[in-house]
Write a protein that holds these residues in place. Sequence first.
Motif, mmCIF file in Angstrom:
data_model
loop_
_atom_site.group_PDB
_atom_site.id
_atom_site.type_symbol
_atom_site.label_atom_id
_atom_site.label_comp_id
_atom_site.label_asym_id
_atom_site.label_seq_id
_atom_site.Cartn_x
_atom_site.Cartn_y
_atom_site.Cartn_z
ATOM 1 N N ILE A 63 8.452 -7.285 -17.145
ATOM 2 C CA ILE A 63 7.537 -7.048 -16.024
ATOM 3 C C ILE A 63 7.948 -8.012 -14.916
ATOM 4 N N VAL A 64 8.233 -7.450 -13.739
ATOM 5 C CA VAL A 64 8.506 -8.296 -12.573
ATOM 6 C C VAL A 64 7.266 -8.198 -11.690
ATOM 7 N N ALA A 65 6.598 -9.339 -11.489
ATOM 8 C CA ALA A 65 5.293 -9.252 -10.836
ATOM 9 C C ALA A 65 5.125 -10.288 -9.724
ATOM 10 N N ARG A 66 4.300 -9.893 -8.787
ATOM 11 C CA ARG A 66 3.900 -10.793 -7.712
ATOM 12 C C ARG A 66 2.609 -10.256 -7.141
ATOM 13 N N GLY A 67 1.763 -11.167 -6.685
ATOM 14 C CA GLY A 67 0.499 -10.740 -6.085
ATOM 15 C C GLY A 67 0.732 -10.176 -4.701
ATOM 16 N N GLY A 68 -0.370 -9.767 -4.084
ATOM 17 C CA GLY A 68 -0.269 -9.159 -2.760
ATOM 18 C C GLY A 68 0.137 -10.167 -1.694
ATOM 19 N N VAL A 128 4.569 -5.391 -7.836
ATOM 20 C CA VAL A 128 4.688 -6.310 -6.699
ATOM 21 C C VAL A 128 3.648 -5.944 -5.651
ATOM 22 N N GLY A 129 2.780 -6.920 -5.352
ATOM 23 C CA GLY A 129 1.796 -6.721 -4.289
ATOM 24 C C GLY A 129 0.668 -5.827 -4.745
ATOM 25 N N HIS A 130 -0.044 -5.312 -3.770
ATOM 26 C CA HIS A 130 -1.152 -4.421 -4.072
ATOM 27 C C HIS A 130 -0.651 -2.993 -4.123
ATOM 28 N N GLU A 131 -1.587 -2.125 -4.414
ATOM 29 C CA GLU A 131 -1.224 -0.737 -4.621
ATOM 30 C C GLU A 131 -0.472 -0.135 -3.440
ATOM 31 N N THR A 132 -0.852 -0.559 -2.209
ATOM 32 C CA THR A 132 -0.264 0.064 -1.022
ATOM 33 C C THR A 132 1.075 -0.555 -0.640
ATOM 34 N N ASP A 133 1.380 -1.704 -1.257
ATOM 35 C CA ASP A 133 2.643 -2.349 -0.910
ATOM 36 C C ASP A 133 3.769 -1.709 -1.704
ATOM 37 N N VAL A 134 4.764 -1.244 -0.986
ATOM 38 C CA VAL A 134 5.918 -0.686 -1.695
ATOM 39 C C VAL A 134 7.151 -1.481 -1.296
ATOM 40 N N THR A 135 7.828 -1.995 -2.300
ATOM 41 C CA THR A 135 9.077 -2.722 -2.047
ATOM 42 C C THR A 135 10.205 -1.967 -2.731
ATOM 43 N N ALA A 155 4.205 -0.254 -11.347
ATOM 44 C CA ALA A 155 2.774 -0.431 -11.566
ATOM 45 C C ALA A 155 2.146 -0.827 -10.237
ATOM 46 N N PRO A 156 0.981 -0.291 -9.928
ATOM 47 C CA PRO A 156 0.368 -0.616 -8.642
ATOM 48 C C PRO A 156 -0.058 -2.093 -8.541
ATOM 49 N N THR A 157 -0.418 -2.673 -9.673
ATOM 50 C CA THR A 157 -0.824 -4.088 -9.671
ATOM 51 C C THR A 157 -0.305 -4.748 -10.937
ATOM 52 N N PRO A 158 -0.289 -6.080 -10.979
ATOM 53 C CA PRO A 158 0.118 -6.788 -12.207
ATOM 54 C C PRO A 158 -0.755 -6.399 -13.398
#
Lengths: 502, 83
Positions: free
Chosen positions: A210-215, A244-251, A261-264
């Motif tokens: 899992i590669v994760a980061r908050g919004g 990565v980020g919140h649901e609306t953030d797309v990287t 995943a939309p959120t962690p």
Amino acid sequence: MAMNEPRLNLIELTVSELSASLKRTVEDAFGHVRVRGELGNVKYHSSGHVYLDLKDDKASLAGVIWRGSAGRIRLKLEAGLEVVVTGRLTTYPGQSKYQIVIETLEPAGLGALMALVEERKKKLTAEGLFDPSRKQLLPFLPTVIGVITSPTGAVIRDILHRLADRFPRRVLVWPVRVQGEGSAEQIAAAIHGFNALDVQGPIPRPDLLIVARGGGSLEDLWSFNEEIVVRAAADSMIPLISAVGHETDVTLIDFAADVRAPTPTAAAEMAVPVRTELLVRIDSLARRTLASWQRSHEARRTELRAATRALPSADALFALARQRLDHATARLPRALIANTQTDRVRFSRIAGRIEPRLLGAQVERRRERLSNVARLLASALKTYRDARLTGIARHRERVTAFGERALRAICGLIDNRDLRTERAGQLLMAFSYRGVLERGFALVRDRDGTPLRRAAAIQAGQGLEIEFADGRARATADGAPALTPPPRRRGGSGGQGSLFDP
Amino acid sequence: MAANTNSDVPKLTFEKAIEELESIVKRLEEGKVPLEESVAIYERGEALKRRCEELLRQAEARVEKITLDAGGKPTGTSPLDVA
């Protein structure tokens, strides 16, 4: 001199004085400016300073970001990016140059960054990095989960809490910076690092990442748009979830990940199933196994019972046969006696009729038939003998007649033969060599008595015997015979001569 | 015989085990399994259930942090406390 006067009014400055004055003027006048321009010629120096140019369509301005300020900039700077910087102008007297010392740098509006992302996405899509065929399925129940994120903060806490709620698993956290300088390199290195772990090694290789980061703002999330990170995620042999980020953030990493995943927290939910639900399911399956198995056994038992009832007892099965046997057994001795009696009656009825008188009548009948036949035979014999005697007398007469005729024929035949023999004898005499001798010729033989038919058969000095009609005379060949050439052609005389060559 | 045919069960993944368990339940429920086989697959079902439960029991919540050397290579792990 007049010409020089105005000059004399001017203070004569050294180059350094002028440069220093210029520097002061520039720094006073442009001590804090905000400039918009496009980046060009960006150079990250090993000292940590960044050198760059700010450009627009007509002019170019040299700029520098000292190390301290560079660390605060979250973007990786590259040529073409439209930015707004604040800083102060200063001059560089040694080279007659001026430059802007940049204190803050921001992209010139979201549009500029978005355009960069779009362009990069297009390029990587063309390379096939985001192909659906590259996506791996997530394991149903991973044994070890690798999490790449900051080891502090809400994100890792959210993930661990949600994992613990659903299905506690072993978690390996690879601590990385998730924004700022070097963060992209660290994230990429962590993805590669997890993939490089040995399955049997001291640090177990995770079966899910899992590669994760908050919004955060687009700039905050910028590391996850970096090519190095996107490529690492696409190359990962371990299934990877990006959160990565919140649901609306797309990287861009979201496109390269196997699942986004939309959120962690959602990533943790995708990573493991809910343990209690599985336990309930297993339990239900186990109960159903037992129940259906028992049911099928009960059904079989019922069937068996029914079949058992339907099966007649062995006694019943044999009763009829036994009854017949009993009856037969009871009747057997009586039947035997009755049968014997019947036979006896028949016997005595016949036995009574057998008497010698019966036999005598038979013999008398046959004797009569015999004497009849004997009489018939005697008369038949007599008739036959008379007939034969008459036949014999007739034959005798015929034989006598034939005998006379044969005698006559024989006498005639013999006379005839005598005549023919005499004639043949005379002919024979005429044809014999003796006849020839009578006519004056002689026959020459060798001493063995073999007739010699050719002079060539005679050798010089050979003994000969010459037969005349009236007797024989001995002779010896005197020399080789002189040959008369044969009348038929037969080669040359040479051929003849060769016959006599030894 | 049953012991032999079930020797692979302890190596099955949870997914495989539960999938097979489900298919056994289905067959038993359809009631078309011959007696002897029904005993065998019931035993296998039991083994699969135990395997699933064992996998579900292994719910360890170990959380570790990878420690890295100067070159960024992992050297080991240390417990991570995020509370």
